[in-house]
Scaffold this active site. Structure first.
Site, PDB file in Angstrom:
ATOM      1  N   GLY A   1       0.763  -1.246   0.000  1.00  0.00           N
ATOM      2  CA  GLY A   1       0.000   0.000   0.000  1.00  0.00           C
ATOM      3  C   GLY A   1       0.784   1.280   0.000  1.00  0.00           C
ATOM      4  O   GLY A   1       0.208   2.354  -0.225  1.00  0.00           O
TER       5      GLY A   1
ATOM      6  N   GLU B   1       3.598  -7.014   1.750  1.00  0.00           N
ATOM      7  CA  GLU B   1       3.164  -7.335   0.380  1.00  0.00           C
ATOM      8  C   GLU B   1       3.270  -6.106  -0.517  1.00  0.00           C
ATOM      9  O   GLU B   1       2.288  -5.680  -1.111  1.00  0.00           O
ATOM     10  CB  GLU B   1       1.709  -7.826   0.403  1.00  0.00           C
TER      11      GLU B   1
ATOM     12  N   ARG C   1       3.477  -1.550  -5.650  1.00  0.00           N
ATOM     13  CA  ARG C   1       3.763  -0.281  -6.327  1.00  0.00           C
ATOM     14  C   ARG C   1       5.107   0.333  -5.918  1.00  0.00           C
ATOM     15  O   ARG C   1       5.860   0.817  -6.764  1.00  0.00           O
ATOM     16  CB  ARG C   1       2.629   0.692  -5.996  1.00  0.00           C
TER      17      ARG C   1
ATOM     18  N   CYS D   1     -11.352   3.653 -29.660  1.00  0.00           N
ATOM     19  CA  CYS D   1     -12.568   4.386 -30.006  1.00  0.00           C
ATOM     20  C   CYS D   1     -13.457   4.637 -28.806  1.00  0.00           C
ATOM     21  O   CYS D   1     -14.569   4.125 -28.732  1.00  0.00           O
ATOM     22  CB  CYS D   1     -13.316   3.613 -31.068  1.00  0.00           C
TER      23      CYS D   1
ATOM     24  N   TYR E   1       1.205  -1.951 -12.228  1.00  0.00           N
ATOM     25  CA  TYR E   1      -0.171  -1.890 -12.735  1.00  0.00           C
ATOM     26  C   TYR E   1      -0.221  -1.288 -14.139  1.00  0.00           C
ATOM     27  O   TYR E   1      -1.159  -0.587 -14.497  1.00  0.00           O
ATOM     28  CB  TYR E   1      -1.079  -1.132 -11.757  1.00  0.00           C
TER      29      TYR E   1
HETATM   30  N1  LLP Z   1      -1.648  -7.046  -0.926  1.00  0.00           N
HETATM   31  C1  LLP Z   1      -2.938  -7.124  -1.287  1.00  0.00           C
HETATM   32  C2  LLP Z   1      -3.821  -8.066  -0.590  1.00  0.00           C
HETATM   33  C3  LLP Z   1      -3.430  -6.276  -2.296  1.00  0.00           C
HETATM   34  O1  LLP Z   1      -4.717  -6.342  -2.632  1.00  0.00           O
HETATM   35  C4  LLP Z   1      -2.557  -5.375  -2.949  1.00  0.00           C
HETATM   36  C5  LLP Z   1      -3.034  -4.497  -4.002  1.00  0.00           C
HETATM   37  C6  LLP Z   1      -1.205  -5.351  -2.556  1.00  0.00           C
HETATM   38  C7  LLP Z   1      -0.798  -6.185  -1.532  1.00  0.00           C
HETATM   39  C8  LLP Z   1      -0.203  -4.424  -3.176  1.00  0.00           C
HETATM   40  O2  LLP Z   1      -0.504  -3.096  -2.960  1.00  0.00           O
HETATM   41  P1  LLP Z   1       0.530  -1.939  -3.382  1.00  0.00           P
HETATM   42  O3  LLP Z   1       1.730  -2.079  -2.480  1.00  0.00           O
HETATM   43  O4  LLP Z   1       0.898  -2.145  -4.798  1.00  0.00           O
HETATM   44  O5  LLP Z   1      -0.205  -0.705  -3.153  1.00  0.00           O
HETATM   45  N2  LLP Z   1      -4.605  -1.335 -10.042  1.00  0.00           N
HETATM   46  C9  LLP Z   1      -4.526  -0.296  -9.038  1.00  0.00           C
HETATM   47  C10 LLP Z   1      -3.967  -0.802  -7.749  1.00  0.00           C
HETATM   48  C11 LLP Z   1      -4.721  -1.985  -7.168  1.00  0.00           C
HETATM   49  C12 LLP Z   1      -4.141  -2.522  -5.906  1.00  0.00           C
HETATM   50  C13 LLP Z   1      -4.808  -3.793  -5.528  1.00  0.00           C
HETATM   51  N3  LLP Z   1      -4.253  -4.457  -4.396  1.00  0.00           N
HETATM   52  C14 LLP Z   1      -3.718   0.860  -9.574  1.00  0.00           C
HETATM   53  O6  LLP Z   1      -3.283   0.812 -10.721  1.00  0.00           O
HETATM   54  O7  LLP Z   1      -3.531   1.864  -8.898  1.00  0.00           O
END
Ligand code: LLP
Length: 422
Positions: free
Chosen positions: A242, A277, A280, A347, A376
Protein backbone atom coordinates in the site's frame (compact mmCIF):
# COMPACT_ATOMS: atom_id res chain seq x y z
CA UNK A 1 15.37 7.29 -6.96
CA UNK A 2 15.20 5.63 -10.34
CA UNK A 3 17.45 5.03 -13.30
CA UNK A 4 15.58 6.95 -16.00
CA UNK A 5 17.37 10.20 -16.73
CA UNK A 6 18.29 12.66 -19.44
CA UNK A 7 21.82 12.38 -20.78
CA UNK A 8 22.98 14.73 -23.52
CA UNK A 9 19.39 15.69 -24.28
CA UNK A 10 18.14 12.11 -24.49
CA UNK A 11 16.16 9.98 -22.05
CA UNK A 12 18.02 6.85 -20.95
CA UNK A 13 17.11 3.77 -18.97
CA UNK A 14 20.33 2.94 -17.12
CA UNK A 15 22.94 2.99 -19.95
CA UNK A 16 20.54 2.38 -22.81
CA UNK A 17 18.91 5.23 -24.78
CA UNK A 18 15.15 4.63 -24.82
CA UNK A 19 15.10 5.64 -28.49
CA UNK A 20 17.31 2.63 -29.30
CA UNK A 21 14.76 0.29 -27.71
CA UNK A 22 11.88 1.96 -29.55
CA UNK A 23 13.81 1.60 -32.79
CA UNK A 24 14.55 -2.10 -32.25
CA UNK A 25 11.31 -3.29 -30.64
CA UNK A 26 8.77 -0.75 -31.88
CA UNK A 27 6.20 1.10 -29.80
CA UNK A 28 4.25 0.94 -27.59
CA UNK A 29 6.61 -0.93 -25.29
CA UNK A 30 7.23 -1.13 -21.54
CA UNK A 31 10.84 -0.69 -20.45
CA UNK A 32 12.04 -1.74 -16.99
CA UNK A 33 15.21 -0.94 -15.09
CA UNK A 34 16.81 -3.82 -13.21
CA UNK A 35 18.84 -1.45 -11.03
CA UNK A 36 15.69 0.39 -9.95
CA UNK A 37 13.86 -2.81 -9.00
CA UNK A 38 16.89 -3.92 -7.03
CA UNK A 39 17.28 -0.57 -5.35
CA UNK A 40 13.64 -0.29 -4.28
CA UNK A 41 13.57 -3.78 -2.83
CA UNK A 42 16.86 -3.28 -1.01
CA UNK A 43 15.93 0.14 0.38
CA UNK A 44 12.72 -1.27 1.85
CA UNK A 45 14.43 -4.30 3.35
CA UNK A 46 17.25 -2.22 4.82
CA UNK A 47 14.83 0.34 6.23
CA UNK A 48 12.95 -2.44 8.04
CA UNK A 49 16.12 -4.07 9.28
CA UNK A 50 17.43 -0.72 10.51
CA UNK A 51 14.36 -0.52 12.74
CA UNK A 52 15.06 -3.94 14.18
CA UNK A 53 12.60 -5.91 12.02
CA UNK A 54 14.46 -9.19 11.70
CA UNK A 55 14.24 -11.34 8.61
CA UNK A 56 10.97 -9.93 7.25
CA UNK A 57 9.20 -11.74 4.44
CA UNK A 58 8.94 -9.16 1.67
CA UNK A 59 6.44 -10.75 -0.68
CA UNK A 60 6.24 -8.68 -3.85
CA UNK A 61 2.63 -8.21 -4.98
CA UNK A 62 2.73 -10.04 -8.31
CA UNK A 63 -0.35 -8.21 -9.58
CA UNK A 64 1.71 -5.01 -9.77
CA UNK A 65 4.08 -6.48 -12.33
CA UNK A 66 3.86 -10.15 -13.16
CA UNK A 67 6.58 -10.38 -15.79
CA UNK A 68 8.79 -13.40 -15.09
CA UNK A 69 12.00 -11.40 -15.57
CA UNK A 70 10.83 -8.89 -12.95
CA UNK A 71 9.83 -11.66 -10.54
CA UNK A 72 13.14 -13.45 -11.08
CA UNK A 73 15.11 -10.24 -10.50
CA UNK A 74 13.38 -9.81 -7.15
CA UNK A 75 13.49 -13.52 -6.25
CA UNK A 76 17.27 -13.45 -6.67
CA UNK A 77 17.40 -10.79 -3.95
CA UNK A 78 15.37 -12.98 -1.61
CA UNK A 79 11.91 -11.55 -2.26
CA UNK A 80 8.83 -13.66 -1.82
CA UNK A 81 5.57 -13.26 -3.75
CA UNK A 82 2.09 -12.16 -2.77
CA UNK A 83 -0.27 -13.89 -5.19
CA UNK A 84 -4.01 -13.80 -5.79
CA UNK A 85 -4.62 -16.54 -8.35
CA UNK A 86 -3.26 -19.89 -9.49
CA UNK A 87 -1.75 -18.07 -12.45
CA UNK A 88 0.21 -15.79 -10.16
CA UNK A 89 1.39 -18.72 -8.01
CA UNK A 90 2.55 -20.45 -11.17
CA UNK A 91 4.40 -17.32 -12.26
CA UNK A 92 6.12 -16.96 -8.89
CA UNK A 93 7.20 -20.61 -8.92
CA UNK A 94 8.39 -20.33 -12.53
CA UNK A 95 10.46 -17.30 -11.57
CA UNK A 96 12.18 -19.26 -8.84
CA UNK A 97 10.36 -17.93 -5.77
CA UNK A 98 10.49 -20.76 -3.20
CA UNK A 99 6.98 -21.88 -2.16
CA UNK A 100 7.79 -21.07 1.47
CA UNK A 101 7.93 -17.42 0.44
CA UNK A 102 4.63 -17.40 -1.46
CA UNK A 103 1.52 -15.92 0.17
CA UNK A 104 -1.86 -16.66 -1.43
CA UNK A 105 -4.49 -13.94 -0.89
CA UNK A 106 -7.78 -13.00 -2.57
CA UNK A 107 -11.49 -13.04 -1.70
CA UNK A 108 -12.61 -15.67 -4.18
CA UNK A 109 -10.11 -18.51 -4.26
CA UNK A 110 -11.69 -21.51 -5.98
CA UNK A 111 -11.33 -25.02 -4.62
CA UNK A 112 -9.03 -25.98 -7.45
CA UNK A 113 -6.83 -22.94 -6.75
CA UNK A 114 -6.73 -23.87 -3.05
CA UNK A 115 -5.73 -27.42 -3.98
CA UNK A 116 -3.02 -26.09 -6.25
CA UNK A 117 -1.66 -23.84 -3.50
CA UNK A 118 -1.64 -26.69 -0.98
CA UNK A 119 0.14 -28.99 -3.42
CA UNK A 120 2.70 -26.29 -4.16
CA UNK A 121 3.29 -25.84 -0.42
CA UNK A 122 2.80 -22.06 -0.22
CA UNK A 123 3.77 -20.55 3.11
CA UNK A 124 0.36 -19.15 3.97
CA UNK A 125 -3.13 -18.93 2.55
CA UNK A 126 -4.73 -15.69 3.67
CA UNK A 127 -8.32 -16.54 4.58
CA UNK A 128 -10.78 -13.78 3.76
CA UNK A 129 -14.07 -15.22 5.10
CA UNK A 130 -15.62 -18.05 7.10
CA UNK A 131 -16.93 -19.98 4.07
CA UNK A 132 -13.46 -19.78 2.59
CA UNK A 133 -11.96 -21.19 5.79
CA UNK A 134 -14.35 -24.13 5.64
CA UNK A 135 -13.56 -24.71 1.95
CA UNK A 136 -9.82 -24.72 2.70
CA UNK A 137 -10.32 -27.26 5.50
CA UNK A 138 -12.32 -29.52 3.18
CA UNK A 139 -9.80 -29.32 0.36
CA UNK A 140 -6.94 -29.91 2.80
CA UNK A 141 -8.68 -32.98 4.17
CA UNK A 142 -9.33 -34.36 0.70
CA UNK A 143 -5.63 -33.99 -0.09
CA UNK A 144 -4.49 -35.27 3.29
CA UNK A 145 -2.50 -32.06 3.83
CA UNK A 146 -2.75 -29.56 6.66
CA UNK A 147 -3.28 -26.01 5.37
CA UNK A 148 -1.17 -23.21 6.83
CA UNK A 149 -3.45 -20.20 7.02
CA UNK A 150 -3.55 -16.61 8.20
CA UNK A 151 -6.72 -14.57 8.67
CA UNK A 152 -7.01 -11.40 6.65
CA UNK A 153 -8.61 -8.85 8.88
CA UNK A 154 -10.40 -5.78 7.67
CA UNK A 155 -9.27 -3.15 10.17
CA UNK A 156 -11.98 -0.68 9.15
CA UNK A 157 -9.54 2.14 8.45
CA UNK A 158 -9.98 4.42 5.43
CA UNK A 159 -6.88 4.79 3.24
CA UNK A 160 -5.78 4.74 -0.35
CA UNK A 161 -5.52 7.13 -3.21
CA UNK A 162 -8.76 6.35 -5.02
CA UNK A 163 -12.09 4.79 -4.04
CA UNK A 164 -11.47 1.91 -6.47
CA UNK A 165 -8.28 0.88 -4.65
CA UNK A 166 -9.21 1.46 -0.99
CA UNK A 167 -9.74 -1.89 0.72
CA UNK A 168 -9.62 -1.35 4.45
CA UNK A 169 -13.18 -0.18 5.27
CA UNK A 170 -15.71 -2.68 6.51
CA UNK A 171 -17.95 -1.87 3.53
CA UNK A 172 -15.24 -3.28 1.20
CA UNK A 173 -15.30 -6.96 0.28
CA UNK A 174 -11.97 -7.84 1.90
CA UNK A 175 -11.26 -9.80 5.06
CA UNK A 176 -13.07 -10.50 8.33
CA UNK A 177 -13.75 -8.24 11.32
CA UNK A 178 -11.64 -8.37 14.47
CA UNK A 179 -14.37 -10.22 16.35
CA UNK A 180 -14.74 -12.78 13.57
CA UNK A 181 -10.97 -13.19 13.35
CA UNK A 182 -10.79 -14.14 17.03
CA UNK A 183 -13.67 -16.59 16.77
CA UNK A 184 -12.39 -18.18 13.55
CA UNK A 185 -8.79 -18.36 14.77
CA UNK A 186 -9.87 -20.37 17.80
CA UNK A 187 -12.09 -22.58 15.63
CA UNK A 188 -9.29 -23.17 13.11
CA UNK A 189 -6.86 -24.04 15.89
CA UNK A 190 -9.13 -26.94 16.78
CA UNK A 191 -9.42 -28.20 13.21
CA UNK A 192 -7.00 -30.99 12.34
CA UNK A 193 -6.72 -29.78 8.75
CA UNK A 194 -5.94 -26.15 9.51
CA UNK A 195 -2.83 -24.62 10.98
CA UNK A 196 -3.40 -20.93 11.70
CA UNK A 197 -0.06 -19.14 11.93
CA UNK A 198 -1.04 -15.50 11.94
CA UNK A 199 -3.10 -12.57 10.81
CA UNK A 200 -2.87 -10.22 7.84
CA UNK A 201 -4.20 -6.88 6.68
CA UNK A 202 -3.94 -4.65 3.62
CA UNK A 203 -5.84 -1.38 3.79
CA UNK A 204 -5.38 0.09 0.34
CA UNK A 205 -2.96 1.23 -2.30
CA UNK A 206 -1.12 4.47 -3.14
CA UNK A 207 -1.29 5.51 0.52
CA UNK A 208 0.56 8.78 1.09
CA UNK A 209 -0.32 9.29 4.75
CA UNK A 210 1.16 7.06 7.43
CA UNK A 211 -1.52 7.82 10.03
CA UNK A 212 -4.07 5.24 8.77
CA UNK A 213 -1.32 2.67 8.43
CA UNK A 214 -0.19 3.31 12.00
CA UNK A 215 -3.79 2.97 13.16
CA UNK A 216 -4.31 -0.31 11.30
CA UNK A 217 -0.97 -1.77 12.46
CA UNK A 218 -1.71 -0.88 16.10
CA UNK A 219 -5.10 -2.56 15.82
CA UNK A 220 -3.47 -5.65 14.29
CA UNK A 221 -0.85 -5.75 17.05
CA UNK A 222 -3.69 -5.60 19.59
CA UNK A 223 -5.33 -8.58 17.88
CA UNK A 224 -2.07 -10.56 18.02
CA UNK A 225 -1.82 -9.84 21.75
CA UNK A 226 -5.42 -10.91 22.35
CA UNK A 227 -4.99 -14.14 20.40
CA UNK A 228 -1.80 -14.96 22.27
CA UNK A 229 -3.54 -14.07 25.51
CA UNK A 230 -6.12 -16.73 24.68
CA UNK A 231 -3.29 -19.22 24.42
CA UNK A 232 -3.43 -19.42 20.61
CA UNK A 233 -0.29 -19.87 18.54
CA UNK A 234 0.58 -16.78 16.47
CA UNK A 235 3.92 -16.56 14.70
CA UNK A 236 3.33 -14.19 11.78
CA UNK A 237 1.84 -10.77 11.16
CA UNK A 238 1.38 -9.76 7.53
CA UNK A 239 1.00 -6.00 7.16
CA UNK A 240 0.18 -5.97 3.43
CA UNK A 241 1.38 -3.39 0.93
CA UNK A 242 0.00 0.00 0.00
CA UNK A 243 2.85 2.44 0.34
CA UNK A 244 2.43 5.20 -2.25
CA UNK A 245 4.93 6.55 -4.75
CA UNK A 246 5.41 10.06 -6.14
CA UNK A 247 3.35 10.37 -9.33
CA UNK A 248 4.60 13.96 -9.60
CA UNK A 249 1.36 15.83 -8.88
CA UNK A 250 0.50 14.00 -5.68
CA UNK A 251 1.41 14.52 -2.05
CA UNK A 252 4.97 13.33 -1.38
CA UNK A 253 4.64 9.80 -0.04
CA UNK A 254 6.37 8.76 3.16
CA UNK A 255 9.83 7.26 2.74
CA UNK A 256 10.46 3.57 3.41
CA UNK A 257 12.40 4.72 6.49
CA UNK A 258 9.33 6.54 7.88
CA UNK A 259 7.16 3.53 7.05
CA UNK A 260 9.61 1.21 8.82
CA UNK A 261 9.47 3.40 11.93
CA UNK A 262 5.68 3.12 12.05
CA UNK A 263 5.92 -0.66 11.61
CA UNK A 264 8.52 -1.01 14.35
CA UNK A 265 6.59 1.21 16.73
CA UNK A 266 3.37 -0.76 16.32
CA UNK A 267 4.92 -4.22 16.51
CA UNK A 268 7.55 -3.79 19.23
CA UNK A 269 7.70 -6.75 21.60
CA UNK A 270 5.14 -8.82 19.67
CA UNK A 271 7.52 -11.71 18.99
CA UNK A 272 6.18 -12.54 15.53
CA UNK A 273 7.79 -12.62 12.08
CA UNK A 274 6.59 -9.75 9.93
CA UNK A 275 5.49 -10.12 6.33
CA UNK A 276 4.85 -7.36 3.77
CA UNK A 277 3.16 -7.33 0.38
CA UNK A 278 4.54 -4.27 -1.42
CA UNK A 279 3.82 -3.85 -5.11
CA UNK A 280 3.76 -0.28 -6.33
CA UNK A 281 6.58 1.03 -4.14
CA UNK A 282 8.95 -1.49 -5.70
CA UNK A 283 7.73 -1.50 -9.28
CA UNK A 284 6.11 1.82 -10.26
CA UNK A 285 9.18 3.93 -10.82
CA UNK A 286 11.14 1.02 -12.25
CA UNK A 287 9.24 1.14 -15.53
CA UNK A 288 8.08 3.44 -18.31
CA UNK A 289 5.70 3.00 -21.21
CA UNK A 290 7.25 4.25 -24.43
CA UNK A 291 4.93 5.46 -27.17
CA UNK A 292 5.22 7.33 -30.43
CA UNK A 293 3.32 10.40 -31.55
CA UNK A 294 1.09 9.42 -34.49
CA UNK A 295 0.17 13.02 -35.12
CA UNK A 296 -0.65 16.32 -33.52
CA UNK A 297 -4.22 17.34 -34.25
CA UNK A 298 -5.00 21.00 -33.62
CA UNK A 299 -8.67 21.90 -33.60
CA UNK A 300 -9.54 25.30 -35.04
CA UNK A 301 -11.33 26.17 -31.79
CA UNK A 302 -8.13 25.61 -29.85
CA UNK A 303 -7.74 22.09 -28.45
CA UNK A 304 -4.50 20.38 -29.31
CA UNK A 305 -4.50 16.57 -29.30
CA UNK A 306 -1.34 14.55 -29.06
CA UNK A 307 -2.43 11.28 -30.63
CA UNK A 308 -0.21 8.39 -29.58
CA UNK A 309 0.20 4.79 -30.68
CA UNK A 310 -0.33 3.71 -27.05
CA UNK A 311 -3.85 3.47 -25.68
CA UNK A 312 -5.92 2.65 -22.63
CA UNK A 313 -5.50 -1.06 -23.36
CA UNK A 314 -1.73 -0.65 -22.83
CA UNK A 315 -1.91 1.64 -19.77
CA UNK A 316 -5.33 1.58 -18.15
CA UNK A 317 -4.66 3.65 -15.02
CA UNK A 318 -5.60 7.11 -16.34
CA UNK A 319 -8.90 5.84 -17.79
CA UNK A 320 -9.72 3.68 -14.77
CA UNK A 321 -8.59 5.80 -11.82
CA UNK A 322 -7.99 9.23 -13.37
CA UNK A 323 -4.37 8.48 -12.54
CA UNK A 324 -1.63 10.97 -13.27
CA UNK A 325 1.52 9.82 -15.05
CA UNK A 326 4.30 12.22 -15.85
CA UNK A 327 4.73 12.40 -19.63
CA UNK A 328 8.19 13.17 -20.91
CA UNK A 329 9.78 13.61 -24.31
CA UNK A 330 12.44 11.01 -25.05
CA UNK A 331 14.35 13.55 -27.17
CA UNK A 332 13.00 16.89 -25.92
CA UNK A 333 12.74 19.70 -28.49
CA UNK A 334 13.46 23.33 -27.82
CA UNK A 335 10.44 25.55 -27.46
CA UNK A 336 7.80 26.66 -25.04
CA UNK A 337 5.48 24.25 -23.28
CA UNK A 338 1.91 24.24 -24.63
CA UNK A 339 -1.26 22.58 -23.40
CA UNK A 340 -2.07 19.19 -24.91
CA UNK A 341 -4.77 16.56 -24.56
CA UNK A 342 -2.84 13.30 -24.79
CA UNK A 343 -4.96 10.52 -26.26
CA UNK A 344 -4.74 7.04 -27.71
CA UNK A 345 -6.37 5.60 -30.83
CA UNK A 346 -9.02 3.51 -29.05
CA UNK A 347 -12.57 4.39 -30.01
CA UNK A 348 -13.84 5.85 -26.76
CA UNK A 349 -13.38 9.14 -24.99
CA UNK A 350 -12.03 7.36 -21.91
CA UNK A 351 -8.92 6.67 -23.95
CA UNK A 352 -7.45 9.96 -22.73
CA UNK A 353 -4.22 9.99 -20.73
CA UNK A 354 -4.47 13.62 -19.70
CA UNK A 355 -6.19 16.87 -20.65
CA UNK A 356 -4.75 20.34 -20.88
CA UNK A 357 -1.31 19.29 -19.69
CA UNK A 358 1.52 21.73 -20.46
CA UNK A 359 4.10 19.74 -22.42
CA UNK A 360 7.05 20.63 -24.63
CA UNK A 361 6.62 20.82 -28.40
CA UNK A 362 5.96 17.47 -30.07
CA UNK A 363 5.85 16.45 -33.70
CA UNK A 364 4.64 13.35 -35.45
CA UNK A 365 7.15 10.51 -34.96
CA UNK A 366 8.48 11.81 -31.64
CA UNK A 367 8.77 9.41 -28.71
CA UNK A 368 7.11 9.97 -25.35
CA UNK A 369 7.62 8.16 -22.07
CA UNK A 370 4.90 7.63 -19.47
CA UNK A 371 6.82 7.61 -16.21
CA UNK A 372 6.04 5.49 -13.12
CA UNK A 373 4.39 2.85 -15.29
CA UNK A 374 6.21 -0.19 -13.89
CA UNK A 375 3.35 -1.07 -11.53
CA UNK A 376 -0.17 -1.89 -12.74
CA UNK A 377 0.87 -1.06 -16.30
CA UNK A 378 1.66 -4.13 -18.38
CA UNK A 379 -0.06 -6.36 -15.82
CA UNK A 380 -3.38 -4.62 -16.53
CA UNK A 381 -2.94 -4.45 -20.30
CA UNK A 382 -5.40 -6.07 -22.67
CA UNK A 383 -5.96 -6.53 -26.39
CA UNK A 384 -8.98 -4.24 -26.50
CA UNK A 385 -9.59 -2.95 -30.02
CA UNK A 386 -7.58 -6.01 -31.18
CA UNK A 387 -4.33 -4.29 -30.43
CA UNK A 388 -1.66 -6.95 -29.79
CA UNK A 389 -0.53 -7.19 -26.17
CA UNK A 390 2.12 -4.56 -25.42
CA UNK A 391 5.66 -6.02 -25.20
CA UNK A 392 8.08 -5.65 -22.29
CA UNK A 393 11.82 -5.03 -22.24
CA UNK A 394 14.20 -5.38 -19.29
CA UNK A 395 17.36 -3.24 -19.13
CA UNK A 396 20.42 -4.06 -17.07
CA UNK A 397 23.31 -1.64 -17.38
CA UNK A 398 24.11 -1.31 -21.08
CA UNK A 399 22.15 -4.45 -22.05
CA UNK A 400 18.51 -5.05 -22.71
CA UNK A 401 16.34 -8.07 -23.42
CA UNK A 402 12.82 -8.44 -24.76
CA UNK A 403 11.17 -10.27 -21.87
CA UNK A 404 7.71 -10.45 -23.46
CA UNK A 405 7.66 -10.09 -27.23
CA UNK A 406 4.86 -8.36 -29.05
CA UNK A 407 2.57 -11.07 -30.45
CA UNK A 408 2.17 -11.02 -34.22
CA UNK A 409 -1.31 -10.53 -35.64
CA UNK A 410 -1.19 -14.14 -36.78
CA UNK A 411 -0.48 -15.32 -33.23
CA UNK A 412 -3.24 -13.15 -31.89
CA UNK A 413 -5.81 -14.59 -34.30
CA UNK A 414 -4.53 -18.16 -34.00
CA UNK A 415 -5.56 -18.32 -30.33
CA UNK A 416 -9.18 -18.42 -31.36
CA UNK A 417 -10.90 -21.44 -32.89
CA UNK A 418 -13.95 -21.36 -35.12
CA UNK A 419 -17.12 -23.02 -33.80
CA UNK A 420 -17.70 -26.28 -35.76
CA UNK A 421 -20.90 -24.89 -37.33
CA UNK A 422 -19.17 -21.84 -38.77
N1 LLP B 1 -1.65 -7.05 -0.93
C1 LLP B 1 -2.94 -7.12 -1.29
C2 LLP B 1 -3.82 -8.07 -0.59
C3 LLP B 1 -3.43 -6.28 -2.30
O1 LLP B 1 -4.72 -6.34 -2.63
C4 LLP B 1 -2.56 -5.38 -2.95
C5 LLP B 1 -3.03 -4.50 -4.00
C6 LLP B 1 -1.21 -5.35 -2.56
C7 LLP B 1 -0.80 -6.18 -1.53
C8 LLP B 1 -0.20 -4.42 -3.18
O2 LLP B 1 -0.50 -3.10 -2.96
P1 LLP B 1 0.53 -1.94 -3.38
O3 LLP B 1 1.73 -2.08 -2.48
O4 LLP B 1 0.90 -2.14 -4.80
O5 LLP B 1 -0.20 -0.71 -3.15
N2 LLP B 1 -4.60 -1.34 -10.04
C9 LLP B 1 -4.53 -0.30 -9.04
C10 LLP B 1 -3.97 -0.80 -7.75
C11 LLP B 1 -4.72 -1.98 -7.17
C12 LLP B 1 -4.14 -2.52 -5.91
C13 LLP B 1 -4.81 -3.79 -5.53
N3 LLP B 1 -4.25 -4.46 -4.40
C14 LLP B 1 -3.72 0.86 -9.57
O6 LLP B 1 -3.28 0.81 -10.72
O7 LLP B 1 -3.53 1.86 -8.90
Amino acid sequence: MNHFELRDGELYCEDVPLAAIAQAVGTPVYVYSTATFERHYTVLREALEAEGVHDPLIAFAVKANSNLAVLRTLAQLGAGADTVSEGEIRRALAAGVPPERIVFSGVGKTRSEIAFALDAGVCEINVESEPEMLAIAQVAQSLGKRATIAFRVNPDVAAGGHAKIATGKSENKFGVSFAEAERLYAQASNNAWLKPVGVACHIGSQITDLAPMAEAFEKMAGLVRRLKGEGLHVERLDLGGGLGVPYFNQPEPPTPADYAKVVAQATRGLDVTLAFEPGRVIAANAGVLLAQVVHVHERPEGRRFLVLDAAMNDLLRPAMYDAYHDIRAVNPREGEARPYDVVGPVCETGDTFTRDRALPAFESGDLVAFMSAGAYGASMASEYNSRPLVPEVMVKGGDYAIVRPRPTYEEMLARETPAPWL
